[in-house]
Structures are given as structure tokens and as C-alpha cells.
Design a protein around this motif. Sequence first.
Motif, mmCIF file in Angstrom:
data_model
loop_
_atom_site.group_PDB
_atom_site.id
_atom_site.type_symbol
_atom_site.label_atom_id
_atom_site.label_comp_id
_atom_site.label_asym_id
_atom_site.label_seq_id
_atom_site.Cartn_x
_atom_site.Cartn_y
_atom_site.Cartn_z
ATOM 1 N N LEU A 92 -35.093 -25.410 27.721
ATOM 2 C CA LEU A 92 -36.619 -24.330 27.027
ATOM 3 C C LEU A 92 -36.621 -23.110 27.912
ATOM 4 N N ASN A 93 -37.088 -22.322 27.319
ATOM 5 C CA ASN A 93 -37.535 -20.507 27.775
ATOM 6 C C ASN A 93 -39.280 -21.208 28.333
ATOM 7 N N ASN A 94 -39.438 -20.294 30.192
ATOM 8 C CA ASN A 94 -40.357 -21.159 30.239
ATOM 9 C C ASN A 94 -41.504 -20.466 29.700
ATOM 10 N N ASP A 95 -41.028 -19.350 28.532
ATOM 11 C CA ASP A 95 -42.472 -19.079 27.240
ATOM 12 C C ASP A 95 -42.687 -19.420 26.132
ATOM 13 N N TYR A 124 -41.605 -18.851 16.874
ATOM 14 C CA TYR A 124 -42.831 -17.765 16.628
ATOM 15 C C TYR A 124 -42.756 -17.118 16.956
ATOM 16 N N ASN A 125 -42.712 -15.765 17.219
ATOM 17 C CA ASN A 125 -43.193 -14.821 18.878
ATOM 18 C C ASN A 125 -44.597 -13.850 17.806
ATOM 19 N N LYS A 130 -42.939 -12.372 14.234
ATOM 20 C CA LYS A 130 -41.815 -12.117 13.641
ATOM 21 C C LYS A 130 -41.229 -14.013 13.888
ATOM 22 N N HIS A 131 -41.100 -14.578 13.274
ATOM 23 C CA HIS A 131 -40.005 -15.623 13.638
ATOM 24 C C HIS A 131 -38.681 -15.625 13.469
ATOM 25 N N HIS A 262 -43.251 -18.566 21.228
ATOM 26 C CA HIS A 262 -42.482 -18.031 21.744
ATOM 27 C C HIS A 262 -43.185 -16.885 22.174
ATOM 28 N N TRP A 263 -44.056 -16.704 23.613
ATOM 29 C CA TRP A 263 -44.876 -15.787 24.024
ATOM 30 C C TRP A 263 -43.532 -14.767 25.071
ATOM 31 N N HIS A 264 -42.639 -14.312 24.214
ATOM 32 C CA HIS A 264 -42.001 -13.117 25.415
ATOM 33 C C HIS A 264 -42.512 -12.267 25.518
#
Length: 303
Positions: A92-95, A124-125, A130-131, A262-264
Motif C-alpha cells: 500500500l501507498n501510505n495515502d 478511487y481518487n 477518477k478511478h 487514494h488520497w494522492h
Amino acid sequence: MDIFFNVLHYNSFKATSMCVDSLLGLDNIKNSKILIFDNNSNNDSFKQLEERYKECENIILFHNSNNDGFSKGMNKAYKMAKAYGPQFIICLNNDIEIKQKDFIDRLHDIYDKTDAYLIGPDIYNPREKKHQSPMYSEVVPSSKIDKLIEGRKKEMENIDAAISLYQHSEKMRKYRNLIPSKLLEIRNKRKGEDIITLYKEKELQGTVLQGSCLIFTKKYIEKEEVCFEPDTGFYAEELLLSLKCKTLKYDTVYSSDIKVIHWHGISSGFKSVPSRDALITKNERLIHAYEVYKDCYDNNPWA
């Protein structure tokens, strides 16, 4: 051991604690482990994490003495996780935040049904509406990579104009966010942009799964010592993984039954306009990663 969650941490206590707290809130999490892998943060965020989670028995905190980038850092975390003999390793990304409380039960159902080596959720961002997964319907050919490299080189040649476009895009964001996602897709399609709507399918096989959340199953873990190879540093890991899996006939599955957010950009406070140096560095890293992928595609090391 059921699931080993690998969370790659660097500098952002806010992002990593959000991610880990969401994992701790999942149903049936007690039979799993969460590894917080600190990629040599240059602030006190890892100490903050140690203090926050010191009483959590199913959390492992590890400080890496170097910043190894994404792929090499995840490979180290993967090897640590593999030693525990889990059914799944989730990188996992940490976001990433998981709000689906029955995520673990759903994952087991998908694996029991598909017997896949690699599974990807709907990512989902919300900021971009966006997915993000799947990225492509199939392994990306070398010719498409050439175009991606060309685009990055052109951006570097016109770096100031590129930054101006980022600035304009950020100004228009608040207006775009008022437009329903479906209408955005229709508008962009009419403009001739490449619109990915694969996420709408319940299940797909053989697609390129986006790398911010990837699930390696027992079948993959038993055969492979690393999750990402060769090391690209920061980008294109999922492109190489899809090529590897297709070559080795490892079944990959996208399922919209499991979902993550995804809280990019949360680590930087959602600053979408990069500095000149940051944009140059990003493009250099992307070009390098694409060239590594292109070489592997043309001279497949798994064939």
C-alpha cells in the motif's frame, strides 16, 4: 497468518496514520499484521508513529537506513512479510484509506473464486474524481512507451509552459469538481482524450493494475522472492509486473467488489503545482522507468 499489510512510509505522519487507522478498523484484522516501513524519513514522523502505535500488537515498525525509493523499499518489506507465511501480502501507498469494513472477507471470496496470483481493487481518487485502476486493458506495448517517453521529453523542453498548465489546471479544479464524474468522462471522450472506464466492470483478467494498492496472493508469494523487478526507483512498477505475470502465466484479477480511496497528494497538503526542479526530477525518473520497461518488453527476461 492471514494478511500482511505493507505500508511504505516517508515523512508524512498524517498520511500514514490515516492509512494504518483505516486498516485497524477492518473486520477480522486481528489475524493480520501491519508493517510500517519507514523509508528513512528526514523528520520525526517515524518517532510519532512509534509513539502512536506502541501498544498495537499486530503492528510492526521498521526503520530503513536508506531511502530506497518505492520498488526497492517495497521489495524489502515484501521479503519481511513473506517470512511470516501469510495468505496475502498487500502493498500500500501510505495515502491509501480503506473504508470498506468487510474488505478482508471480500478479498477471501475473490481469491476462492479466481485462484489468482495478483488481485487489484477499485482505486478511487476523490480529489481528481477518477478511478485509477485498471490502468490499461492489457500489457502495454513498446510503441506506446515510446510515445510516453516522447511526451515527457517535450515537457522538459518546455518546462515553464508545463508549469503554467499545472497552475491553470489547479485554478480550474474547483469548477471541475462541480461537474458529475459521468459528464466529465463524456466531455473528455468527445475531446479525444484516452478515458479509462474499465473500473466499471465487476471483474477483469489480464489488465494492468494500478500500483498504489496491490494484493499478492499465496500463489505468487510461494514462487517469487520480490514483488517488483527490475528496480525502477519510483515509477512503472505495475507495468513491469503486468508483463512479468503475463509471461509467466500468473493470473491477475481486477475486482470492483473491493474498493480503496487514494488520497494522492495528502503528504504535500494537496499541492498540485510542482516546482520547476521537482517537475524536472519527476520527468527524469519517469523516462528512466519507461526505458527500463521498454528494455524488458523488447528483451523479456521472464520468457
